[in-house]
Write an enzyme that holds these catalytic residues in place. Structure first.
Site, PDB file in Angstrom:
ATOM      1  N   LYS A  74      -7.627   1.661  -3.192  1.00 42.45           N
ATOM      2  CA  LYS A  74      -7.279   1.197  -1.841  1.00 42.45           C
ATOM      3  C   LYS A  74      -7.418   2.325  -0.813  1.00 42.45           C
ATOM      4  CE  LYS A  74      -5.063  -1.023   1.503  1.00 42.45           C
ATOM      5  NZ  LYS A  74      -5.567  -2.180   2.201  1.00 42.45           N
TER       6      LYS A  74
ATOM      7  N   LYS B  99      -1.517   5.169   8.598  1.00 39.24           N
ATOM      8  CA  LYS B  99      -0.717   5.234   7.363  1.00 39.24           C
ATOM      9  C   LYS B  99      -1.639   5.433   6.160  1.00 39.24           C
ATOM     10  CE  LYS B  99       1.750   2.353   4.119  1.00 39.24           C
ATOM     11  NZ  LYS B  99       2.185   1.048   3.689  1.00 39.24           N
TER      12      LYS B  99
ATOM     13  N   THR C  51       0.876  -1.184   0.000  1.00 38.15           N
ATOM     14  CA  THR C  51       0.000   0.000   0.000  1.00 38.15           C
ATOM     15  C   THR C  51       0.906   1.225   0.000  1.00 38.15           C
ATOM     16  OG1 THR C  51      -1.660  -1.165   1.297  1.00 38.15           O
ATOM     17  CG2 THR C  51      -1.822   1.242   1.232  1.00 38.15           C
TER      18      THR C  51
END
Ligand code: NAD
Length: 300
Positions: free
Chosen positions: A168, A243, A93
């Site tokens: 995402k 994050k 990611t």
């Protein structure tokens, strides 16, 4: 059978590489950490002496690394060692900008590429039930799909380079915001004398229904498998949620999108992680929303 180089054999990469072996592929693995290399060797991964060595013989290269800077450094290092036309897939990611830079590096070196981050966590990685969201050309997607199917249940082509990462971070921004909403509702319900079960029974079958409520219910009881029943051990760590929320905010700034709730969620998770709870499940933020005293009393 495909020969696959797998770089980054951590919490996610380790079980993903193991599932590729189980599906009959030859997997050449590498990680900086010796104990992870040893663990993957037990799963049938052939351990290479370096990332470059793993890539040299591969038809497909998969990276599963912490952040964009790691992906760019590894791709820059190994691209010259790969055979022309090798398919590079990054499943980490990372920020959309780094993902697009990685695609450009691959194209310059004569390689095909796909960004294909995942949803489903370590449990999904072990069970080969991950969702992959892919960005790249139709040809790269078609080549990657059978390989990704050995590690996941749902493989979605989201559009051109970088769009997998875009999907995402948009998904995880919804998740962060919705978890805070669910936590606030339980904290308010408690003050109003409403039992957790009653609120769950209503909201889970009403318009408040969402994944944060029905899969990761932030109070013990209504969903026995949720981390709240296991001292808020992850699950999905608050530090990882932070994050992803930061990535969504970087992207929003770059794209000129207004995401005020995403910004608020990022701030709340920064405070929660900063108070020493980064390793707790992200649903543990309910303690924080009940008040700081409650956080200290239930330090996860
Ligand atoms: P991790 O830290 O366990 O694994 C990353 C691995 O990369 C480490 O083992 C590290 O040693 C290795 N590494 C770093 N630099 C390297 C290099 N130059 N060469 C070789 N190996 C190198 O992290 P993880 O939990 O497996 O997550 C990986 C990625 O997947 C992250 O981007 C994360 O955000 C994402 N992700 C994680 C989860 C989760 O639940 N853990 C879920 C979805 C997505």
């Amino acid at each position: 059978m495909t020969t696959i180089a797998f770089i980054g054999l951590g919490h996610m990469g380790g079980p993903m590489a193991a599932n590729l072996v189980k599906a009959g592929h030859e997997v050449l693995g590498y990680d900086l950490v010796a104990s992870l290399r040893d663990a993957s060797a037990q799963d049938g991964v052939s351990i290479a002496a370096s990332a470059k060595e793993a890539v040299a013989r591969a038809e497909v290269v998969i990276t599963m690394l912490p952040m964009g800077k790691h992906v760019l450094a590894v791709w820059a290092d190994v691209l010259p060692a790969a055979r022309k036309g090798t398919l590079f897939i990054d499943s980490s990611t990372i920020d959309v900008e780094s993902a697009r830079k990685a695609h450009a590096l691959a194209a310059e070196a004569g390689m095909a590429s796909l960004d294909a981050p995942v949803s489903g966590g370590v449990g999904g990685a072990k069970a080969a039930s991950l969702t992959f969201m892919a960005g790249g050309s139709d040809e790269a997607f078609a080549r990657a799909k059978p390989v990704l199917e050995a590690m996941g249940r749902k493989i979605v082509h989201c559009g051109p380079a970088g769009n997998g990462q875009a999907a995402k971070i948009c998904n995880n921004m919804i998740l962060g915001i919705s978890m805070i909403g669910v936590c606030e509702a339980f904290a308010l319900g408690e003050k109003l004398g409403l039992s957790h079960q009653a609120l769950f029974d209503v909201a889970s079958t009403s318009s408040g229904q969402c994944w944060s409520l029905t899969s990761y219910c932030p109070v013990p009881g209504p969903v026995p498998t949720s981390p709240a029943n296991n001292d808020y051990k992850p699950g999905f760590a608050a530090a990882l949620m932070l994050k992803d929320l930061k990535l969504s905010q970087e992207a929003a700034l770059a794209a000129g999108a207004a995401t005020p709730m995403g910004a608020e969620a990022a701030q709340l998770y920064a405070l929660y992680a900063g108070a020493g709870h980064g390793e707790a499940d992200f649903s543990g933020i309910i303690h924080f929303l009940r008040g700081l005293g409650a956080v200290e009393a239930t330090k996860a």
